[in-house]
Scaffold this active site. Structure first.
Site, short mmCIF file in Angstrom:
data_model
loop_
_atom_site.label_atom_id
_atom_site.label_comp_id
_atom_site.label_asym_id
_atom_site.label_seq_id
_atom_site.Cartn_x
_atom_site.Cartn_y
_atom_site.Cartn_z
N ASP A 227 18.66 -59.08 4.94
CA ASP A 227 17.75 -58.24 4.16
C ASP A 227 16.93 -59.10 3.21
O ASP A 227 17.46 -59.84 2.37
CB ASP A 227 18.56 -57.21 3.36
N SER B 195 18.36 -47.84 0.05
CA SER B 195 17.50 -48.67 -0.81
C SER B 195 17.36 -48.03 -2.19
O SER B 195 18.34 -47.87 -2.90
CB SER B 195 16.15 -48.89 -0.11
N HIS C 191 15.18 -55.19 6.18
CA HIS C 191 15.40 -54.05 5.30
C HIS C 191 15.02 -52.72 5.94
O HIS C 191 15.80 -51.76 5.89
CB HIS C 191 14.62 -54.25 3.99
#
Length: 465
Positions: free
Chosen positions: A366, A224, A399
């Site tokens: 996601d 991320s 996510h």
């Protein structure tokens, strides 16, 4: 910043001064053999209260080469600030450069299993933790130390990702954790973080106690917000730090193109987090800061000011479901305004295929990082010849779960690269229902969890490996 947070920071500083004071930085040292280090304060200080280490004299920074150590100190790392981890650990203050080529100070943390590596060069993981914040007390270097208050102040990600770092330590690897957002906390400024990351490896390599040498193979890991930096570092390495022996990079939940990430956050639960990234970009790109100063409406300016002192947990929770683009006074889509297009172009990955093998994964569902822009990144890389690109799309995660399901496979892939196992220079894309169904996933996951639990009881990580 909320008044309670300010009071907490002041209390931390007062306690540290009472229990031993601020450590005097070691003198600048050009070689590994002359670098000295001192103990850190008994109670760690965040950047805001520790300028002597985090912001050395500008003349000293300007006189140092990128990656040259300015100061060093020994620290005690701990899980969630409470339980010390039985490894050796230091922090280095060193020189780096921003995206305009100006000298800046930077800091990195080195964690190393105790003892020498077993009859081979020390293997290394550079782990870019997803700081995702715009204040110094949220930085990795503070959040991993014993008796830090970062988890209470909203930095929940760094302590959680430290559990993954302990999986690497359990393998006998040294782990380097750069404060990749730099001295101005420029969240989402990937090219800046790339320079700091590469210079942090130069610094770690020149610090003799780390046992990292020119022969040490290096892997990079980031998820991320950490993938923003890992991806740019992989692309930049060939031109910026070709001497580094980086043998592979693993990244997941990859924000390769911030434009689609911003669009996905519009009126969504993640809009507050992405507005923090917008604030972070203004810290590194002056033209973007000037554009927002002219075109952001009063509400947008107030929100940016409010979010400026926040860590990731509060960045994400504060004012979700915002129309971020609606704060910008521009005819049509503000993403098409020249300064916005420029910053999106300068922070976009895919212009250069890395000169190292890459392992990339993303959740197909996601909600923060759209998978389509990762598909584009992989296609861009694979238009030219180069080292292996392995890409996995997971169809049963979102996510957060995607890091948990992807990290064990990334660890195994990095282990193969650090062990010198060759991988065919081709592009491979896999669609999987869940990465957890891989037969190798559960033993690796259990091994990491076992190492984390053992660390809670004082076991030495990586001993003898």
């Amino acid at each position: 910043m909320p008044r309670s947070s300010v009071r907490t920071l002041i209390a931390i500083g007062a306690a540290a001064l009472a229990l031993g004071g601020v450590a005097t930085p070691a003198e600048a040292a050009p070689t590994a053999t002359t670098t000295k280090y001192v103990p850190a304060p008994l109670v760690p200080l965040p950047q805001e209260l520790d300028p002597s280490f985090y912001r050395p004299a500008p003349a000293k920074v300007a006189a140092a080469a990128p990656g040259e150590i300015i100061a060093a100190r020994k620290i005690t790392p701990a899980n969630f600030g409470a339980v010390p981890i039985n490894v050796d650990a230091w922090q280095l203050s060193f020189a780096s450069t921003d995206t305009s080529g100006r000298a800046i100070p930077a800091v990195t943390t080195i964690l190393k299993p105790r003892g020498a590596a077993a009859n081979r060069p020390r293997k290394v993981i550079s782990m870019q933790i997803a700081e995702d914040s715009t204040a110094g007390y949220c930085a990795t270097s503070y959040a991993v130390q014993h008796l830090n208050a970062a988890p209470l102040l909203g930095q929940a990600v760094a302590p959680a990702e430290l559990l993954i770092a302990q999986g690497f330590l359990h393998q006998g690897y040294a782990v380097v954790l750069p404060d990749h957002e730099g001295p101005n906390h420029a969240y989402a400024a990937g090219p800046l973080g790339a320079r700091i990351t590469l210079d942090s490896l130069r610094a770690a390599k020149s610090f003799a106690p780390s046992t990292i040498t020119d022969a040490s193979p290096i892997g990079m890991y980031g998820y991320s917000g950490g993938a923003i930096v890992t991806g740019h570092a992989a692309e930049l390495k060939k031109s910026y730090a070709p001497e580094l022996n980086i043998v592979g990079a693993a990244e997941g939940g990859v924000p390769a193109d911030l434009g689609p990430v911003l669009n996905a956050a519009q009126n969504n639960v993640t809009s507050g987090l992405v507005l923090g990234a917008i604030a972070g970009l203004t810290r590194e790109y002056g033209y973007f800061d000037r554009f927002l100063d002219r075109h952001l409406n009063p509400t947008g300016k107030a929100l940016l000011a409010l979010k400026g002192p926040l860590c990731v947990q509060y960045q994400a929770m504060t004012f979700p479901f915002l129309n971020n683009k609606g704060f910008i006074g521009w005819p049509g889509d503000p993403l098409k305004a020249p300064p916005v297009k420029r910053v999106l172009t300068e922070t976009k990955m895919g212009t250069t295929r890395p000169d190292m093998p890459m392992y990339i994964w993303n959740s197909a569902l996601d909600e923060i990082i759209p998978v389509g822009q990762v598909d584009t990144l992989v296609r861009d890389y694979c238009r030219t010849d180069g080292p292996s690109i392995t890409y996995t799309r997971d169809h049963m995660s979102e996510h957060v779960i995607a890091e948990v399901s992807g990290a064990p496979r990334a660890l195994l892939w990095l282990k193969d690269r650090l062990d010198g196992k060759t991988i065919e220079p081709k592009c491979t894309t896999r669609n999987e229902l869940s990465m957890m169904t891989d037969a190798s996933w559960w033993p690796t996951f259990s091994d990491v969890i076992g190492a984390d639990l053992a660390a809670l009881f004082g076991a030495r990580l990586g001993n003898g490996k």
